[in-house]
Design a protein around this motif. Structure first.
Motif, PDB file in Angstrom:
ATOM      1  N   VAL A 172      46.815  41.618  63.006  1.00 44.17           N
ATOM      2  CA  VAL A 172      45.767  42.619  63.227  1.00 44.17           C
ATOM      3  C   VAL A 172      44.417  42.072  62.781  1.00 44.17           C
ATOM      4  O   VAL A 172      43.404  42.221  63.476  1.00 44.17           O
ATOM      5  CB  VAL A 172      46.096  43.925  62.465  1.00 44.17           C
ATOM      6  N   GLN A 173      44.383  41.419  61.628  1.00 42.60           N
ATOM      7  CA  GLN A 173      43.130  40.860  61.125  1.00 42.60           C
ATOM      8  C   GLN A 173      42.559  39.831  62.092  1.00 42.60           C
ATOM      9  O   GLN A 173      41.359  39.845  62.392  1.00 42.60           O
ATOM     10  CB  GLN A 173      43.354  40.203  59.764  1.00 42.60           C
ATOM     11  N   ALA A 206      41.208  41.437  65.329  1.00 43.91           N
ATOM     12  CA  ALA A 206      39.999  42.259  65.183  1.00 43.91           C
ATOM     13  C   ALA A 206      38.823  41.493  64.593  1.00 43.91           C
ATOM     14  O   ALA A 206      37.731  42.059  64.466  1.00 43.91           O
ATOM     15  CB  ALA A 206      40.307  43.461  64.289  1.00 43.91           C
ATOM     16  N   ALA A 239      40.209  45.784  59.415  1.00 37.19           N
ATOM     17  CA  ALA A 239      41.247  46.192  60.375  1.00 37.19           C
ATOM     18  C   ALA A 239      42.636  45.993  59.780  1.00 37.19           C
ATOM     19  O   ALA A 239      43.526  46.855  59.914  1.00 37.19           O
ATOM     20  CB  ALA A 239      41.098  45.397  61.671  1.00 37.19           C
ATOM     21  N   GLY A 240      42.847  44.858  59.112  1.00 36.28           N
ATOM     22  CA  GLY A 240      44.145  44.612  58.486  1.00 36.28           C
ATOM     23  C   GLY A 240      44.473  45.638  57.428  1.00 36.28           C
ATOM     24  O   GLY A 240      45.615  46.114  57.328  1.00 36.28           O
ATOM     25  N   ALA A 244      45.371  49.017  58.970  1.00 31.02           N
ATOM     26  CA  ALA A 244      46.772  48.969  59.420  1.00 31.02           C
ATOM     27  C   ALA A 244      47.714  49.185  58.245  1.00 31.02           C
ATOM     28  O   ALA A 244      48.744  49.862  58.367  1.00 31.02           O
ATOM     29  CB  ALA A 244      47.056  47.629  60.098  1.00 31.02           C
TER      30      ALA A 244
END
Length: 477
Positions: free
Chosen positions: A431-432, A435, A448-449, A452
């Protein structure tokens, strides 16, 4: 093997005997924790000393944690059958041997072999908690001591990492393993001399080695697949898919074997219970949501010269991991006591809510340019996760395990912790990366991480309501 198991006294041990037992068990937990965390700041020294790449050295770390997860699946059950003191002592001895092998290593393959041997110590904490429960029956006292022992699993107040870095700087990484070996040897002596032998009640049974083999293959394939997936762009996705298929097939065969076995490693009726699958699911979701945040993203942000504070590795440890470990160590005994009084489930949910809120606070920290806020957030996550949620999840694995097979749920839960840790780095880092804006000074990827992670902790909170209440482990007045 149908001879009756040696009887254990029903009465609780004296205060002196209990604290002697706790001393030996803490020594074992200290030894395991050193193996898990003391080498981390010395990894750069390992690369330079052995002429290895970061990937090769990282593989030796993966070998340790994978080995620890796999041995956790069945050694607690073996302790039920042949004696927990015997198994824990053997674990400490093999860990010491692994430390010596690693201390003598002049190449990566030898270091790899040493780390695999050290991984035999994987189920140290759950096995210690089972042994403690055999001696301490009063809920409040057990809850407090559970917190004392389990809190060590979050780090020895950060001293382990700091000492590892200092030893590596002065004497090389080999000295770190010699210290580990000495502590493991001392723990083996204390466990053998100061703890009583105990086995599960009822009739002695054969160990279900076919079931063990299939479960180890299933979980091992899943862990290796998650580690490979964590490489993201460099991952071999065909291998990942094949490993997941192997994991699924092996688990299906494991289930079939357990249904037909006269002495199963895990009776399928226990796997169907909410006390099993709800706890394991909550553990995996919790670890996935928080582990990579605190053990990867936050230290990386602190060291990031463009997006973060540009700290050195040692500085970032003092500002993040050390306060996190200290807070967890201080909170653990209190959390255990509160669980026995107010309920394990209730305290777990408070810890999960607090962890989600604190990770969200970390997102705000990213743009605040405040070291003080980073320190406070690290402390609070240490309280809510390391000092509460982690303690409760470990404790529930003990108090919800069936009487006739007390080692099975702690073993599976230890595997769930390791599975969640691997999944955390694979998922949250994906995710990191996805994003992360093109501007290297942006904190968008970190944010972002962490978001999540908050979502996953919310899911863990929902599943925690499905975990049954461990009535016998909670005080009625």
């Amino acid at each position: 093997m149908t001879s009756p198991a040696p009887a254990r006294p029903a009465a609780e041990g004296s205060g002196t005997r209990v604290w002697v037992l706790v001393t030996a068990l803490l020594a074992a937990c200290f030894a395991f924790q050193l193996n898990a965390s003391m080498l981390s700041p010395a990894l750069k020294n390992v690369e330079e000393s052995l002429g290895a790449t970061s990937a090769e050295v990282g593989l030796t770390q993966t070998a340790f944690f994978t080995s620890a997860a796999l041995f956790s699946l069945f050694l607690p059950r073996l302790g039920d059958l042949v004696g927990r003191r015997r198994v824990l002592t053997a674990m400490m001895v093999l860990m010491a041997v692994g430390c010596v092998v690693a201390a003598l290593a002049q190449s990566v393959p030898v270091l790899f072999a040493g780390r695999v041997l050290q991984g035999v110590s994987g189920p140290t904490v759950p096995l210690c908690l089972i042994m403690l429960r055999g001696e301490v029956h009063e809920p409040k006292k057990y809850g407090t001591l559970l917190g004392v022992i389990t809190a060590v699993n979050g780090g020895i107040a950060g001293v382990d990492s700091i000492a590892g870095g200092a030893l590596a700087d002065r004497y090389g990484f080999h000295s770190v393993f010699w210290v580990m070996a000495a502590v493991a040897a001392l723990a083996a002596v204390l466990v053998r001399a100061l703890t009583p032998e105990s086995v599960a009640g009822g009739e002695r049974e054969w160990m279900d080695w076919p079931g063990v083999a299939l479960l180890v293959v299933s979980v091992g394939a899943a862990l290796i697949a998650l580690n490979e997936a964590g490489k993201l762009g460099d991952a071999r996705w065909g291998l990942v898919a094949g490993l997941f298929v192997l994991a699924a097939v092996a688990f299906a065969l494991f289930w079939r074997t357990e249904e037909r076995s006269a002495h199963p490693l895990v009776a399928t009726r226990h796997l169907r219970r909410r006390s099993t699958w709800a706890l394991l699911l909550t553990t995996v979701l919790t670890m996935t949501g928080v582990f990579a945040v605190m053990n990867g993203m936050i230290p990386a942000f602190a060291q990031d010269a463009r997006a973060g504070f540009g700290m050195s590795a040692e500085q970032s440890a003092w500002w993040t991991l050390t306060p996190y470990a200290l807070a967890g160590l201080a909170m653990g005994p209190l959390a255990g006591r509160l669980a026995a009084t107010h309920g394990y489930g209730r305290i777990l949910r408070l810890g999960l809510i607090g962890s989600a809120v604190m990770v969200a606070l970390m997102v705000l920290t990213l743009g605040a340019d405040s070291r003080a806020l980073l320190l406070v957030a690290s402390l609070l996550i240490g309280v809510t996760y390391a000092g509460v949620a982690n303690i409760m999840l470990n404790g529930l694995g003990i108090v919800l395990s069936p009487r006739e097979n007390p080692g099975f749920l702690p073993g599976l839960n230890a595997g769930a912790f390791n599975l969640g840790a691997g999944l955390s780095f694979a998922l949250l880092y994906a995710v990191q990366t996805a994003a992360q804006p093109s501007d290297p000074a942006s904190t968008g990827g970190y944010a972002a991480g962490m978001v999540a992670g908050v979502v996953l902790l919310g899911a863990a909170l929902v599943t925690s309501f499905l975990i049954p209440k461990p009535v016998e482990a909670e005080a009625t007045a």
